[in-house]
Design an enzyme around this catalytic site. Structure first.
Site, short mmCIF file in Angstrom:
data_model
loop_
_atom_site.label_atom_id
_atom_site.label_comp_id
_atom_site.label_asym_id
_atom_site.label_seq_id
_atom_site.Cartn_x
_atom_site.Cartn_y
_atom_site.Cartn_z
N ASN A 31 -13.90 16.20 6.84
CA ASN A 31 -13.90 17.44 7.61
C ASN A 31 -12.92 18.43 6.96
O ASN A 31 -12.33 18.16 5.93
CB ASN A 31 -13.54 17.14 9.07
CG ASN A 31 -14.21 18.09 10.04
OD1 ASN A 31 -14.40 19.25 9.74
ND2 ASN A 31 -14.57 17.58 11.20
N HIS A 61 7.92 9.89 -3.20
CA HIS A 61 9.10 10.21 -3.99
C HIS A 61 10.14 9.09 -3.85
O HIS A 61 10.32 8.54 -2.78
CB HIS A 61 9.75 11.52 -3.50
CG HIS A 61 8.97 12.73 -3.85
ND1 HIS A 61 9.07 13.35 -5.07
CD2 HIS A 61 8.06 13.45 -3.14
CE1 HIS A 61 8.28 14.41 -5.11
NE2 HIS A 61 7.64 14.48 -3.95
N LYS A 114 1.12 0.48 7.26
CA LYS A 114 0.89 -0.94 7.02
C LYS A 114 -0.59 -1.24 7.12
O LYS A 114 -1.37 -0.45 7.65
CB LYS A 114 1.69 -1.81 7.99
CG LYS A 114 1.32 -1.65 9.45
CD LYS A 114 2.24 -2.51 10.31
CE LYS A 114 1.90 -2.36 11.78
NZ LYS A 114 2.76 -3.21 12.60
#
Length: 135
Positions: A31, A61, A114
């Site tokens: 979308n 990072h 996770k």
């Protein structure tokens, strides 16, 4: 690389750097305002659909060294894999190293950090957690 009947709406963004790879199955739909950012690998299975403003990152990072600006510390990278026939709701963010199984619904606004097994619905309780940066 994308499969048959790939569809994206307005303002789709795809960034591939450092030899990264993106593989999309058949009938994948994005979308408005979705973005994929790959430095390693992002794989999405057949028939998976995405609500508005979904973000997927296979990197992050590095920030552990307080003597070096974050922008100069490089990245950590891990592949992202999303199964077949999933629905990823609006404003979901999927971070590096995550594997999402088949037939999964991820509710709007979730931050996925996770792995998620097959055939489940995921929703996030809103709770602000503040912790120190680990070194």
């Amino acid at each position: 690389m994308y499969g048959k009947r790939f569809h994206m709406r307005r303002a789709f963004q795809l960034t591939i750097e450092n030899g990264g790879r993106v593989v999309l199955g058949d009938d994948v739909f994005f979308n408005d305002f979705c973005a994929l950012h790959a430095r390693k690998s992002i794989t999405i299975g057949d028939g998976t659909i995405f609500g508005e403003n979904v973000r997927i990152y296979d990197h992050n990072h590095r920030f552990a060294d307080p003597t070096t600006p974050i922008k100069d510390q490089g990245y950590s990278e891990a592949a992202v894999s999303i199964g077949k026939h999933c629905w990823i709701g609006s404003s979901v963010t999927i971070l590096k190293g995550v594997t999402i199984g088949d037939n999964v619904v991820v509710g709007a606004g979730c931050v996925v950090v996770k792995d998620i097994p097959d055939n489940v619905i995921v929703r996030q309780n809103t709770e602000l957690v503040i912790e120190e940066i680990r070194r």
